[in-house]
Design a protein around this motif. Sequence first.
Motif, PDB file in Angstrom:
ATOM      1  N   VAL A  28       0.848  -1.192   0.000  1.00 16.01           N
ATOM      2  CA  VAL A  28       0.000   0.000   0.000  1.00 16.01           C
ATOM      3  C   VAL A  28       0.880   1.237   0.000  1.00 16.01           C
ATOM      4  O   VAL A  28       1.729   1.402   0.879  1.00 16.01           O
ATOM      5  CB  VAL A  28      -0.923   0.038   1.240  1.00 16.01           C
ATOM      6  CG1 VAL A  28      -1.719   1.346   1.261  1.00 16.01           C
ATOM      7  CG2 VAL A  28      -1.875  -1.147   1.264  1.00 16.01           C
ATOM      8  N   ALA A  29       0.704   2.107  -0.997  1.00 20.75           N
ATOM      9  CA  ALA A  29       1.401   3.395  -0.974  1.00 20.75           C
ATOM     10  C   ALA A  29       0.580   4.361  -0.130  1.00 20.75           C
ATOM     11  O   ALA A  29       1.098   5.040   0.752  1.00 20.75           O
ATOM     12  CB  ALA A  29       1.576   3.941  -2.382  1.00 20.75           C
ATOM     13  N   LYS A  30      -0.740   4.375  -0.349  1.00 16.50           N
ATOM     14  CA  LYS A  30      -1.606   5.244   0.447  1.00 16.50           C
ATOM     15  C   LYS A  30      -3.089   4.920   0.213  1.00 16.50           C
ATOM     16  O   LYS A  30      -3.476   4.554  -0.882  1.00 16.50           O
ATOM     17  CB  LYS A  30      -1.323   6.703   0.072  1.00 16.50           C
ATOM     18  CG  LYS A  30      -2.182   7.701   0.775  1.00 16.50           C
ATOM     19  CD  LYS A  30      -1.451   8.922   1.260  1.00 16.50           C
ATOM     20  CE  LYS A  30      -2.389   9.697   2.192  1.00 16.50           C
ATOM     21  NZ  LYS A  30      -1.871  10.959   2.643  1.00 16.50           N
ATOM     22  N   HIS A  31      -3.873   5.045   1.314  1.00 20.46           N
ATOM     23  CA  HIS A  31      -5.331   4.969   1.180  1.00 20.46           C
ATOM     24  C   HIS A  31      -5.876   6.384   1.100  1.00 20.46           C
ATOM     25  O   HIS A  31      -5.497   7.237   1.895  1.00 20.46           O
ATOM     26  CB  HIS A  31      -5.973   4.350   2.430  1.00 20.46           C
ATOM     27  CG  HIS A  31      -5.614   2.926   2.697  1.00 20.46           C
ATOM     28  ND1 HIS A  31      -5.771   1.916   1.788  1.00 20.46           N
ATOM     29  CD2 HIS A  31      -5.128   2.336   3.820  1.00 20.46           C
ATOM     30  CE1 HIS A  31      -5.406   0.770   2.330  1.00 20.46           C
ATOM     31  NE2 HIS A  31      -4.995   0.993   3.555  1.00 20.46           N
ATOM     32  N   PHE A  32      -6.801   6.611   0.168  1.00 24.44           N
ATOM     33  CA  PHE A  32      -7.492   7.900   0.109  1.00 24.44           C
ATOM     34  C   PHE A  32      -8.962   7.638   0.421  1.00 24.44           C
ATOM     35  O   PHE A  32      -9.589   6.783  -0.203  1.00 24.44           O
ATOM     36  CB  PHE A  32      -7.364   8.516  -1.285  1.00 24.44           C
ATOM     37  CG  PHE A  32      -5.937   8.804  -1.670  1.00 24.44           C
ATOM     38  CD1 PHE A  32      -5.336  10.004  -1.303  1.00 24.44           C
ATOM     39  CD2 PHE A  32      -5.193   7.873  -2.390  1.00 24.44           C
ATOM     40  CE1 PHE A  32      -4.014  10.272  -1.649  1.00 24.44           C
ATOM     41  CE2 PHE A  32      -3.881   8.133  -2.742  1.00 24.44           C
ATOM     42  CZ  PHE A  32      -3.279   9.336  -2.373  1.00 24.44           C
ATOM     43  N   THR A  33      -9.504   8.385   1.409  1.00 15.46           N
ATOM     44  CA  THR A  33     -10.900   8.149   1.774  1.00 15.46           C
ATOM     45  C   THR A  33     -11.652   9.474   1.891  1.00 15.46           C
ATOM     46  O   THR A  33     -11.067  10.544   1.735  1.00 15.46           O
ATOM     47  CB  THR A  33     -10.997   7.326   3.077  1.00 15.46           C
ATOM     48  OG1 THR A  33     -12.354   6.917   3.290  1.00 15.46           O
ATOM     49  CG2 THR A  33     -10.503   8.101   4.286  1.00 15.46           C
ATOM     50  N   ASP A  34     -12.973   9.400   2.119  1.00 18.52           N
ATOM     51  CA  ASP A  34     -13.819  10.590   2.254  1.00 18.52           C
ATOM     52  C   ASP A  34     -14.103  10.837   3.733  1.00 18.52           C
ATOM     53  O   ASP A  34     -13.788   9.998   4.572  1.00 18.52           O
ATOM     54  CB  ASP A  34     -15.130  10.364   1.495  1.00 18.52           C
ATOM     55  CG  ASP A  34     -15.836   9.112   1.983  1.00 18.52           C
ATOM     56  OD1 ASP A  34     -15.317   8.002   1.723  1.00 18.52           O
ATOM     57  OD2 ASP A  34     -16.879   9.211   2.658  1.00 18.52           O
TER      58      ASP A  34
END
Length: 328
Positions: free
Chosen positions: A307-313
């Motif tokens: 995982v490089a990064k999680h993007f969430t709302d």
Amino acid sequence: MEISNLVNYENHINDKEQFALDVLNGLSRDEKMLSTKYFYDDKGSELFQKITKHEDYYLTRTEYEILKQANKEIANIISEDEVDIVELGAGDGHKSKLIIEGLLESGKTVNYYPIDISAEAMKQLEEVITPNENLQVHGVVAEYFEGLRYINERSRNRKLVLFLGSNIGNFNRHQSHYFLQHMWNGLEANDMALIGFDLKKDVEKLTAAYNDSSGYTKEFNLNLLERINKELGGNFEPENFQHVGIFNPKIGAMESYLLPKKDQSVYIKSLKKAFHFEAFEPLHLEYSFKYTKGDIETMCFDSGFQVAKHFTDKNEYFIDSLWRVVKA
Ligand code: AVJ
């Protein structure tokens, strides 16, 4: 834009035979089912577009908001000056456009290869994404991996694969593992993938999304029976079926069914066969799997990525997870 259509006439005949075979197989089982890949004829794609714009279906607009915020950072994580974006199931391209703009604004050159099984979808996409001196667009009308193979023979740059919209949610754990490994195998170390996952959440919120108040989801499901009528000479009477969309907590998925309202037989000409439906005997159409952050990380690691990064709302309804290919 340049478009390569890998779906030739000969394949098209096979597609129809495959459809007939899948229907035969699905309706002959103890637990009757039909495959989700047949939802998307022109009418089905149009209905799906309506679903994505509906208030109750939060997925599409949530992912759009996430990508609007994340696009700069995604561009920064990729260090190369030239990037080949490969999109699996591109749809109308509004979300892809955000990613492309992020890369272009950070001064990169982009080659965009959308892959979609629908030539019609590719035409719509052409209106949303226009090439310029830093952006080449090469559409590929094909199934996912056929298209990926075609692109691999042509691409020399760092790749970013987009698999958005929780399309992965139609696969169960085994199918998604196989799918991700197949994808990994076609990529180089440090290539990246951005995958959209719908998260587990309040069951009422989920249920509303798959039972929209305008009845588009119901029509979307019934359209599959109409498609069988049109293409395989069936005599389904859609009004004799009830749409049901429910969450199954045991497997973590929304499930959709059509329930026959009364005993009935359906004859399908191209199969020369009648199928009997008992009243309320379920016909299963779709799984839409939902995930926790932990589920996503396990899938990522198990299929050879990190995982490089999680993007969430802000509500944590959805995650776009950016993964990097690891090869020893
Ligand atoms: C396109 C598979 C992501 O499962 O949410 C929408 C399809 N089905 N409403 C989903 C769908 C019913 C959608 N995917």
